[in-house]
Design a protein around this motif. Structure first.
Motif, PDB file in Angstrom:
ATOM      1  N   ARG A  20       6.969  -7.089 -12.023  1.00 29.42           N
ATOM      2  CA  ARG A  20       7.899  -6.226 -12.762  1.00 29.42           C
ATOM      3  C   ARG A  20       8.868  -5.490 -11.840  1.00 29.42           C
ATOM      4  NH1 ARG A  20       3.791  -3.139 -16.186  1.00 29.42           N
ATOM      5  NH2 ARG A  20       2.367  -4.849 -16.331  1.00 29.42           N
ATOM      6  N   GLY A  21       9.389  -6.206 -10.860  1.00 23.62           N
ATOM      7  CA  GLY A  21      10.387  -5.633  -9.967  1.00 23.62           C
ATOM      8  C   GLY A  21       9.842  -4.780  -8.838  1.00 23.62           C
ATOM      9  N   LEU A  42     -10.467  -5.937  -2.495  1.00 20.87           N
ATOM     10  CA  LEU A  42     -10.845  -4.593  -2.067  1.00 20.87           C
ATOM     11  C   LEU A  42      -9.892  -3.520  -2.548  1.00 20.87           C
ATOM     12  CD1 LEU A  42     -11.887  -5.423   1.580  1.00 20.87           C
ATOM     13  CD2 LEU A  42     -13.344  -5.155  -0.411  1.00 20.87           C
ATOM     14  N   GLY A  43      -8.705  -3.905  -2.959  1.00 21.28           N
ATOM     15  CA  GLY A  43      -7.765  -2.922  -3.459  1.00 21.28           C
ATOM     16  C   GLY A  43      -6.371  -3.488  -3.601  1.00 21.28           C
ATOM     17  N   GLU A  44      -5.552  -2.772  -4.377  1.00 20.44           N
ATOM     18  CA  GLU A  44      -4.169  -3.155  -4.602  1.00 20.44           C
ATOM     19  C   GLU A  44      -3.337  -1.888  -4.578  1.00 20.44           C
ATOM     20  OE1 GLU A  44      -2.040  -4.826  -8.427  1.00 20.44           O
ATOM     21  OE2 GLU A  44      -3.424  -6.292  -7.570  1.00 20.44           O
ATOM     22  N   VAL A  45      -2.264  -1.896  -3.788  1.00 23.72           N
ATOM     23  CA  VAL A  45      -1.435  -0.711  -3.617  1.00 23.72           C
ATOM     24  C   VAL A  45       0.038  -1.091  -3.740  1.00 23.72           C
ATOM     25  CG1 VAL A  45      -3.120   0.532  -2.212  1.00 23.72           C
ATOM     26  CG2 VAL A  45      -1.467  -0.964  -1.105  1.00 23.72           C
ATOM     27  N   GLY A  46       0.899  -0.062  -3.805  1.00 19.58           N
ATOM     28  CA  GLY A  46       2.316  -0.302  -4.034  1.00 19.58           C
ATOM     29  C   GLY A  46       3.225  -0.048  -2.854  1.00 19.58           C
TER      30      GLY A  46
END
Length: 70
Positions: A20-21, A42-46
């Motif tokens: 989504r951009g 283990l994780g997802e970040v921006g």
């Protein structure tokens, strides 16, 4: 989608996806095939700063230990 792996063993991977951009960085630990293979997210970040913090908390790696996957 691009992906980076650790230079030491190749089991730690960070994938970058555009959702989504916005870029999302996903940290994954892959198990060797002798242990049945598979992966553990283990994780997802921006952001890259959040990725650096996630690496510091969950792995023995830093951003400098990653290289682009072939």
């Amino acid at each position: 989608m691009s992906e980076w792996v650790c230079g030491c063993c190749g089991r730690w991977r960070v994938s970058v996806e555009l959702i989504r951009g916005r870029h999302r960085y996903r940290l994954v630990h892959r198990y060797p095939s002798r242990f049945g293979g598979g992966k553990n997210v283990l994780g997802e970040v921006g952001t890259v700063a959040e990725l650096e913090e996630l690496l510091r908390r969950r792995t023995p790696l830093s951003l400098a230990d990653l290289r682009e996957a072939a």
